[in-house]
Write a protein that holds these residues in place. Structure first.
Motif, mmCIF file in Angstrom:
data_model
loop_
_atom_site.group_PDB
_atom_site.id
_atom_site.type_symbol
_atom_site.label_atom_id
_atom_site.label_comp_id
_atom_site.label_asym_id
_atom_site.label_seq_id
_atom_site.Cartn_x
_atom_site.Cartn_y
_atom_site.Cartn_z
ATOM 1 N N ALA A 133 49.365 38.777 65.068
ATOM 2 C CA ALA A 133 50.346 39.226 65.464
ATOM 3 C C ALA A 133 50.408 40.869 66.328
ATOM 4 O O ALA A 133 51.217 41.252 66.802
ATOM 5 C CB ALA A 133 50.794 39.675 64.091
ATOM 6 N N LEU A 134 49.734 41.753 65.587
ATOM 7 C CA LEU A 134 48.940 42.723 66.239
ATOM 8 C C LEU A 134 48.677 42.763 67.269
ATOM 9 O O LEU A 134 49.556 43.691 68.500
ATOM 10 C CB LEU A 134 47.807 43.728 65.433
ATOM 11 C CG LEU A 134 48.106 45.113 65.912
ATOM 12 C CD1 LEU A 134 48.882 46.046 65.976
ATOM 13 C CD2 LEU A 134 46.709 45.560 65.743
ATOM 14 N N VAL A 135 48.214 42.185 68.135
ATOM 15 C CA VAL A 135 47.925 41.628 69.034
ATOM 16 C C VAL A 135 49.009 41.398 70.433
ATOM 17 O O VAL A 135 49.311 41.762 71.593
ATOM 18 C CB VAL A 135 46.551 40.756 69.825
ATOM 19 C CG1 VAL A 135 46.424 41.050 70.792
ATOM 20 C CG2 VAL A 135 45.507 42.084 69.209
ATOM 21 N N SER A 136 49.784 40.126 69.917
ATOM 22 C CA SER A 136 50.601 39.981 70.522
ATOM 23 C C SER A 136 52.009 40.882 70.396
ATOM 24 O O SER A 136 52.353 40.690 71.950
ATOM 25 C CB SER A 136 50.903 38.326 70.215
ATOM 26 O OG SER A 136 52.118 37.620 70.052
ATOM 27 N N GLY A 137 52.318 40.974 69.076
ATOM 28 C CA GLY A 137 53.159 42.194 69.722
ATOM 29 C C GLY A 137 53.331 43.700 70.424
ATOM 30 O O GLY A 137 53.797 43.511 71.257
ATOM 31 N N SER B 292 53.849 47.190 65.661
ATOM 32 C CA SER B 292 53.112 45.870 65.274
ATOM 33 C C SER B 292 52.676 46.141 64.130
ATOM 34 O O SER B 292 52.958 45.179 63.715
ATOM 35 C CB SER B 292 53.076 44.895 66.134
ATOM 36 O OG SER B 292 53.571 44.896 67.674
ATOM 37 N N ALA B 293 51.973 47.379 63.727
ATOM 38 C CA ALA B 293 50.803 47.347 63.498
ATOM 39 C C ALA B 293 51.989 47.153 61.439
ATOM 40 O O ALA B 293 51.330 46.650 60.603
ATOM 41 C CB ALA B 293 50.173 48.812 63.063
ATOM 42 N N ALA B 294 52.591 48.008 61.885
ATOM 43 C CA ALA B 294 53.628 47.729 60.664
ATOM 44 C C ALA B 294 54.140 46.473 60.481
ATOM 45 O O ALA B 294 54.875 46.064 58.946
ATOM 46 C CB ALA B 294 54.991 48.973 61.189
ATOM 47 N N ILE B 295 55.000 45.773 60.864
ATOM 48 C CA ILE B 295 54.891 45.088 61.034
ATOM 49 C C ILE B 295 53.796 43.816 60.354
ATOM 50 O O ILE B 295 54.417 42.703 59.264
ATOM 51 C CB ILE B 295 55.682 43.652 62.349
ATOM 52 C CG1 ILE B 295 57.076 44.743 62.866
ATOM 53 C CG2 ILE B 295 55.862 42.428 62.189
ATOM 54 C CD1 ILE B 295 57.847 43.936 64.089
ATOM 55 N N ALA B 296 53.086 43.656 60.753
ATOM 56 C CA ALA B 296 51.427 43.141 60.768
ATOM 57 C C ALA B 296 51.216 43.113 59.367
ATOM 58 O O ALA B 296 50.874 42.700 57.779
ATOM 59 C CB ALA B 296 50.658 43.215 61.221
ATOM 60 N N GLY B 297 51.439 44.314 58.567
ATOM 61 C CA GLY B 297 50.535 45.184 57.340
ATOM 62 C C GLY B 297 52.134 44.428 55.989
ATOM 63 O O GLY B 297 51.444 44.120 55.189
ATOM 64 N N ALA B 298 53.012 44.910 56.716
ATOM 65 C CA ALA B 298 54.146 44.410 56.180
ATOM 66 C C ALA B 298 54.413 42.238 55.448
ATOM 67 O O ALA B 298 54.262 42.066 54.577
ATOM 68 C CB ALA B 298 56.079 44.365 56.869
ATOM 69 N N GLY B 299 53.501 41.925 56.602
ATOM 70 C CA GLY B 299 53.515 40.600 56.953
ATOM 71 C C GLY B 299 52.598 40.312 55.414
ATOM 72 O O GLY B 299 52.635 39.406 54.805
ATOM 73 N N ARG C 67 52.946 38.236 51.975
ATOM 74 C CA ARG C 67 51.783 37.168 52.118
ATOM 75 C C ARG C 67 52.547 36.157 53.145
ATOM 76 O O ARG C 67 52.673 35.085 52.198
ATOM 77 C CB ARG C 67 51.797 36.345 50.230
ATOM 78 C CG ARG C 67 51.011 37.640 48.964
ATOM 79 C CD ARG C 67 50.847 36.596 47.562
ATOM 80 N NE ARG C 67 49.954 35.514 47.669
ATOM 81 C CZ ARG C 67 48.582 36.573 48.125
ATOM 82 N NH1 ARG C 67 48.075 37.002 47.780
ATOM 83 N NH2 ARG C 67 47.618 34.933 48.191
ATOM 84 N N ALA C 68 53.076 36.340 54.317
ATOM 85 C CA ALA C 68 53.307 35.221 54.542
ATOM 86 C C ALA C 68 52.137 35.493 56.583
ATOM 87 O O ALA C 68 52.274 34.728 56.651
ATOM 88 C CB ALA C 68 54.210 36.223 55.480
ATOM 89 N N LEU C 69 51.455 36.950 55.453
ATOM 90 C CA LEU C 69 50.377 36.267 56.643
ATOM 91 C C LEU C 69 48.668 36.695 55.967
ATOM 92 O O LEU C 69 48.854 36.825 55.198
ATOM 93 C CB LEU C 69 50.147 37.469 57.551
ATOM 94 C CG LEU C 69 51.565 37.096 59.054
ATOM 95 C CD1 LEU C 69 51.747 38.766 59.738
ATOM 96 C CD2 LEU C 69 51.327 36.483 59.781
ATOM 97 N N THR C 70 47.640 36.022 57.277
ATOM 98 C CA THR C 70 46.604 36.256 56.410
ATOM 99 C C THR C 70 45.814 37.888 56.815
ATOM 100 O O THR C 70 46.622 38.003 57.772
ATOM 101 C CB THR C 70 45.957 35.222 56.758
ATOM 102 O OG1 THR C 70 45.741 34.887 57.877
ATOM 103 C CG2 THR C 70 46.144 33.885 55.868
#
Length: 276
Positions: free
Chosen positions: A37-41, A16-23, A27-30
């Motif tokens: 996203a980290l907590v949910s994932g 989740s950290a990798a995906i959130a960082g990519a987001g 610039r898909a996530l603030t």
């Protein structure tokens, strides 16, 4: 806490950290959206396993990819929306809150198999809304208000187009197919067959998109900019002028409507699984 659960939570946190960082990088996530996203994932992967995690990743990846299509033609949507393309914490909760709650329930009560169709239905509804927004915004036909069929400006809450409805159905089918495939990848007992998964995805996706549109056309808060003579979802319009109440329930934002619409996926998913 069992070691296997600790290991899945740790792996879920890393992925989740990798995906959130990519987001954030794309610039898909603030930053607040990345935290959500980290907590949910982590919860979904840790408590639901691979079969639950893959469809959620498919939702995020497809939404991020589609947001890059036709940016110039989507500017009209941005003029109405209160927020930009980058998803913040409230948007992440609106799209993933119900799915995360189902993962918590499934993990704590040992109901991962029986609740999987409901989870898939929620993700199908959310994905359908995302696809209908991103692809429907490219329609050359003006949207029509779902309740009256009156022509409305692009981005108007409750506006639908044939292209958007087709995209919603396609998004639901995508999640249904990915959900079924994720069960095979995990190697566990199939909670639902391919045909039922596709039917679930299509029905939950279309239902979620329509519920979202009906709520948007009837009760979602819409404000009015007196300076630009334009509808907006923001308390302060992009021109800098404070907006005034126009219609809908005060405080019922687009994020709240998205969350409420996602819930339709629960009864649709469970019903299709029972009838399959």
């Amino acid at each position: 806490m069992p070691e296997s659960l600790i290991g899945r939570l740790a792996l879920g946190l890393a992925l989740s950290a990798a995906i959130a960082g990519a987001g954030v990088w794309r610039r898909a996530l603030t930053w607040s959206g990345a935290a959500g996203a980290l907590v949910s994932g982590t919860i979904v992967f840790g408590l639901g396993g691979l079969a639950w995690a893959v469809p959620m990743v498919a939702l995020f990846v497809s939404g991020s990819a589609l947001s890059a299509l036709g940016r110039e033609r989507k500017r009209a949507l941005g003029e109405v929306a209160a927020k930009g393309a980058r998803r913040d914490l409230m948007q992440v909760l609106a799209n993933g809150g119900a799915a995360t709650a189902l993962a918590l329930a499934a993990g704590s009560a040992g109901l991962a198999t029986s609740l999987f169709p409901a989870y898939l239905g929620v993700l199908a509804a959310v994905t359908a809304d995302t696809w209908s927004t991103e692809i429907g915004g490219l329609s050359r036909r003006p949207p029509r208000l779902v309740t009256t069929l009156a022509v409305v400006p692009p981005g108007t809450a409750g506006g639908v187009t044939p292209l958007g409805l087709l995209a919603a159905t396609a998004g639901g089918l995508w999640i249904g197919a990915v959900g079924w495939l994720s069960l095979l990848l995990e190697g566990g007992p199939a909670a639902i067959g391919l045909g039922a998964a596709l039917a679930l995805g299509a029905l939950a996706g279309l239902a979620g998109s329509l519920v979202d549109s009906v709520l948007g056309a009837t009760v979602q808060e819409v404000r009015w900019c007196p300076a630009c003579q334009a509808a907006t979802e923001a308390a302060v319009h992009r021109c800098g002028a404070p907006s005034l109440p126009h219609r809908g329930w005060p405080g019922l934002t687009n994020d709240a409507v998205n969350f409420l619409a996602s819930l339709i996926g629960i009864p649709v998913g469970l019903s299709v699984a029972m009838l399959a």
